[in-house]
Write a protein that holds these residues in place. Structure first.
Motif, PDB file in Angstrom:
ATOM      1  N   GLY A 226       2.221  -9.352  -9.094  1.00  0.00           N
ATOM      2  CA  GLY A 226       3.331  -8.687  -9.760  1.00  0.00           C
ATOM      3  C   GLY A 226       3.948  -9.599 -10.802  1.00  0.00           C
ATOM      4  O   GLY A 226       4.582  -9.144 -11.755  1.00  0.00           O
ATOM      5  N   ALA A 227       3.768 -10.896 -10.617  1.00  0.00           N
ATOM      6  CA  ALA A 227       4.174 -11.920 -11.580  1.00  0.00           C
ATOM      7  C   ALA A 227       3.327 -13.147 -11.316  1.00  0.00           C
ATOM      8  O   ALA A 227       3.019 -13.458 -10.165  1.00  0.00           O
ATOM      9  N   ASP A 228       2.965 -13.867 -12.370  1.00  0.00           N
ATOM     10  CA  ASP A 228       2.148 -15.058 -12.186  1.00  0.00           C
ATOM     11  C   ASP A 228       2.953 -16.243 -11.668  1.00  0.00           C
ATOM     12  O   ASP A 228       2.388 -17.158 -11.056  1.00  0.00           O
ATOM     13  N   ALA A 229       4.262 -16.236 -11.916  1.00  0.00           N
ATOM     14  CA  ALA A 229       5.133 -17.304 -11.417  1.00  0.00           C
ATOM     15  C   ALA A 229       4.620 -18.679 -11.839  1.00  0.00           C
ATOM     16  O   ALA A 229       4.387 -19.558 -11.014  1.00  0.00           O
ATOM     17  N   PRO A 238       5.850  -9.079 -14.981  1.00  0.00           N
ATOM     18  CA  PRO A 238       5.533  -7.811 -14.317  1.00  0.00           C
ATOM     19  C   PRO A 238       5.072  -6.702 -15.257  1.00  0.00           C
ATOM     20  O   PRO A 238       4.103  -6.000 -14.949  1.00  0.00           O
ATOM     21  N   ALA A 239       5.732  -6.534 -16.405  1.00  0.00           N
ATOM     22  CA  ALA A 239       5.348  -5.438 -17.295  1.00  0.00           C
ATOM     23  C   ALA A 239       3.924  -5.611 -17.811  1.00  0.00           C
ATOM     24  O   ALA A 239       3.164  -4.635 -17.919  1.00  0.00           O
ATOM     25  N   GLU A 240       3.531  -6.856 -18.120  1.00  0.00           N
ATOM     26  CA  GLU A 240       2.178  -7.110 -18.619  1.00  0.00           C
ATOM     27  C   GLU A 240       1.136  -6.878 -17.533  1.00  0.00           C
ATOM     28  O   GLU A 240       0.059  -6.320 -17.789  1.00  0.00           O
ATOM     29  N   LEU A 241       1.445  -7.279 -16.317  1.00  0.00           N
ATOM     30  CA  LEU A 241       0.511  -7.066 -15.212  1.00  0.00           C
ATOM     31  C   LEU A 241       0.421  -5.591 -14.843  1.00  0.00           C
ATOM     32  O   LEU A 241      -0.660  -5.096 -14.506  1.00  0.00           O
ATOM     33  N   ALA A 242       1.534  -4.882 -14.937  1.00  0.00           N
ATOM     34  CA  ALA A 242       1.499  -3.445 -14.661  1.00  0.00           C
ATOM     35  C   ALA A 242       0.648  -2.716 -15.691  1.00  0.00           C
ATOM     36  O   ALA A 242      -0.044  -1.742 -15.364  1.00  0.00           O
ATOM     37  N   GLU A 243       0.695  -3.179 -16.943  1.00  0.00           N
ATOM     38  CA  GLU A 243      -0.161  -2.572 -17.964  1.00  0.00           C
ATOM     39  C   GLU A 243      -1.633  -2.855 -17.662  1.00  0.00           C
ATOM     40  O   GLU A 243      -2.492  -1.982 -17.837  1.00  0.00           O
ATOM     41  N   ASP A 321      10.537  -6.863  -6.134  1.00  0.00           N
ATOM     42  CA  ASP A 321      11.126  -7.170  -7.438  1.00  0.00           C
ATOM     43  C   ASP A 321      10.213  -6.725  -8.572  1.00  0.00           C
ATOM     44  O   ASP A 321      10.687  -6.479  -9.695  1.00  0.00           O
ATOM     45  N   TYR A 322       8.919  -6.628  -8.308  1.00  0.00           N
ATOM     46  CA  TYR A 322       7.940  -6.365  -9.360  1.00  0.00           C
ATOM     47  C   TYR A 322       7.375  -4.947  -9.330  1.00  0.00           C
ATOM     48  O   TYR A 322       6.857  -4.475 -10.347  1.00  0.00           O
ATOM     49  N   THR A 323       7.448  -4.279  -8.200  1.00  0.00           N
ATOM     50  CA  THR A 323       6.757  -2.991  -8.065  1.00  0.00           C
ATOM     51  C   THR A 323       7.280  -1.880  -8.965  1.00  0.00           C
ATOM     52  O   THR A 323       6.494  -0.980  -9.314  1.00  0.00           O
ATOM     53  N   PRO A 324       8.572  -1.854  -9.367  1.00  0.00           N
ATOM     54  CA  PRO A 324       8.999  -0.745 -10.238  1.00  0.00           C
ATOM     55  C   PRO A 324       8.182  -0.626 -11.519  1.00  0.00           C
ATOM     56  O   PRO A 324       7.921   0.496 -11.980  1.00  0.00           O
ATOM     57  N   ASP A 325       7.761  -1.748 -12.099  1.00  0.00           N
ATOM     58  CA  ASP A 325       6.929  -1.672 -13.305  1.00  0.00           C
ATOM     59  C   ASP A 325       5.604  -0.985 -13.022  1.00  0.00           C
ATOM     60  O   ASP A 325       5.089  -0.235 -13.861  1.00  0.00           O
ATOM     61  N   PHE A 326       5.040  -1.234 -11.855  1.00  0.00           N
ATOM     62  CA  PHE A 326       3.772  -0.614 -11.477  1.00  0.00           C
ATOM     63  C   PHE A 326       3.961   0.870 -11.153  1.00  0.00           C
ATOM     64  O   PHE A 326       3.161   1.708 -11.576  1.00  0.00           O
ATOM     65  N   ALA A 351      11.013   4.864   0.893  1.00  0.00           N
ATOM     66  CA  ALA A 351      11.953   5.946   0.625  1.00  0.00           C
ATOM     67  C   ALA A 351      12.579   5.821  -0.763  1.00  0.00           C
ATOM     68  O   ALA A 351      12.844   6.819  -1.433  1.00  0.00           O
ATOM     69  N   ARG A 352      12.790   4.595  -1.225  1.00  0.00           N
ATOM     70  CA  ARG A 352      13.392   4.367  -2.539  1.00  0.00           C
ATOM     71  C   ARG A 352      12.371   4.473  -3.664  1.00  0.00           C
ATOM     72  O   ARG A 352      12.723   4.324  -4.835  1.00  0.00           O
ATOM     73  N   GLY A 353      11.120   4.708  -3.327  1.00  0.00           N
ATOM     74  CA  GLY A 353      10.085   4.855  -4.346  1.00  0.00           C
ATOM     75  C   GLY A 353       9.640   3.543  -4.962  1.00  0.00           C
ATOM     76  O   GLY A 353       9.043   3.537  -6.049  1.00  0.00           O
ATOM     77  N   LEU A 354       9.903   2.433  -4.274  1.00  0.00           N
ATOM     78  CA  LEU A 354       9.489   1.135  -4.788  1.00  0.00           C
ATOM     79  C   LEU A 354       8.008   0.869  -4.547  1.00  0.00           C
ATOM     80  O   LEU A 354       7.402   0.038  -5.220  1.00  0.00           O
ATOM     81  N   CYS A 355       7.444   1.519  -3.566  1.00  0.00           N
ATOM     82  CA  CYS A 355       6.014   1.410  -3.262  1.00  0.00           C
ATOM     83  C   CYS A 355       5.637   2.618  -2.417  1.00  0.00           C
ATOM     84  O   CYS A 355       6.508   3.369  -1.960  1.00  0.00           O
TER      85      CYS A 355
END
Length: 419
Positions: A226-229, A238-243, A321-326, A351-355
């Motif tokens: 979700g992030a290379d850290a 996250p946005a680049e990895l989600a793409e 922290d990263y899943t919303p972009d995905f 339930a919150r739609g995070l995954c």
């Protein structure tokens, strides 16, 4: 019972496979194969227990597709047809108890201590030295890339023939596929480097090779960061990895599991406390580091542990922290690993739609009946995030090494007649 309290135990479909629940066993390096990569009774027993605990989906520890891609001793392989019969013993044991199991396929690339596995040559997307291990790989030629792509495809065929229900491509945590994806480790100027599209080419070719062997209906999922850290280095956000994940969905993957970090990142992928972890590493994989690095780690281990304990405190669901972009870019299921311990946190994440599902590793080492205990609300051995198990990975069999928790696990298995 409110819907948010039952979501964790509702079915989910990955490709053509329907699973009865949404808490999975993520990959952990088992260190239970034979020295030459064959399945052992010990390895079969490890997976049998997880299936007996009702785990809806088990993802194996990384299975090497070639000896060159082996990352640790006693790692199981799918590099030759003579491995199929042994791999079939695993799937038969899991299926006998109603479970489903995916084979995680991997090539370690530069993330290896050569003396630890007896490697004579290390390859990667580019010749970028690993700052943790000191390993400097050689950049792969195009013909070598094609050969490894073929090895992934053949390994997937063997796993399908052995009865696995799907495969996972390991493109997270700084291994070879991740090395191609990340600009910091991929400095190529050919068709495999530069633009985001070209940096996904290796993974897309691996997926194509797998599909050509297993067909369109066999589940193929991918594990990604979700992030290379990688602070102060050219890692992905996250946005680049989600793409990149969106590109892989278009290419035909059926789900994505979200992790975080490379070896160079430190410990963002496990979190917790690290005193026992680093002590165990010094007696295991880190004992094979080059002398200067080994000495520095020995001298500064207390300081490294102190800093790690501050930087990566235990926290449930830290990769959320990263899943919303995905979730915003994908229609396939998004699975999140990362510190999940309690039913309430898992339920809330879904339930919150995070995954769409969650996965866990260390809790299943502490308690192979973790899924059953979470589902039924019954007590069991509880992981305390000491990471002693992480320190032993590759050197000792995957298990809980916290004295109290391990005693609770042994007592539970003895009471069930499984000790």
């Amino acid at each position: 019972m409110a819907a948010s309290e039952t979501l964790l135990f509702t079915p989910i479909r990955i490709g053509g496979l329907e699973l009865p629940g949404r808490l999975f066993k993520t990959a952990t390096a088992e260190t239970r194969a034979s020295a030459d990569g064959f399945v052992t009774d010990e390895l079969v027993a490890f997976y049998r227990l997880l299936a007996m605990g009702g785990t809806p989906l088990i993802i194996t520890g990384n299975i090497y597709v070639s000896r060159q891609g082996k990352s640790a001793p006693r790692q199981v392989g799918a590099d030759h047809d003579d491995k199929i019969a042994g791999l079939a013993r695993i799937t038969e044991a899991v299926h006998a108890h109603g479970g489903r199991i995916f084979a995680q396929l991997n090539h370690c690339g530069r993330q290896v201590v050569p003396d630890f596995v007896g490697a004579t040559e290390v390859v990667s997307a580019s010749a970028v030295k690993d700052l943790l291990t000191g390993t400097r790989p050689r950049a792969m030629r195009a013909d070598e890339i094609a050969a490894i792509v073929d090895q992934f495809g053949e390994a997937a065929r063997r796993c399908r023939d052995a009865g696995f229900d799907g495969v996972q491509m390991h493109s997270a945590n700084g291994y070879l596929m991740s090395q191609f994806l990340t600009p910091y480790t991929n400095r190529r100027d050919d068709d495999y480097g530069g633009t985001p599209e070209r940096r996904t080419r290796f993974a897309r070719e691996v997926l194509g090779a797998i599909r050509s062997r297993v067909g369109a209906d066999f589940p193929v999922i991918i594990k990604m960061n979700g992030a290379d850290a990688l602070p102060l280095r050219d890692g992905l956000a996250p946005a680049e990895l989600a793409e990149a994940a969106r590109i892989m969905e278009t290419a035909g993957v059926d789900a994505v599991e979200i992790s975080v970090g490379h070896y160079e990142s430190g410990f963002p992928m496990v979190r917790g406390t690290f005193d026992l972890c680093l002590r165990n590493m010094m007696a295991g994989s880190m004992a094979h580091l080059p002398p200067v690095r080994r000495t520095l780690l020995r001298v500064f281990r207390p300081l490294v542990a102190f800093a790690s304990n501050l930087l990566w405190k235990g926290r449930e669901g830290f990769n959320l922290d990263y899943t919303p972009d995905f979730k915003a870019r994908l229609t396939i299921p998004v699975i999140s690993v990362g510190g999940f311990r309690t039913r309430a946190t898992m339920e809330a994440a879904i339930a919150r739609g995070l995954c769409d599902a969650v996965s866990a590793g260390r809790p299943f080492l502490a308690d192979p009946f973790f899924y059953q205990h979470i589902r039924d609300g019954t007590p069991g051995p509880h992981c305390v995030d000491c990471n002693a198990c992480v320190g032993h990975l590759g050197a000792q069999p995957a298990d809980c090494y916290h004295p109290r928790v391990r005693a609770e696990k042994d007592a539970m298995l003895a009471e069930l007649g499984l000790g």
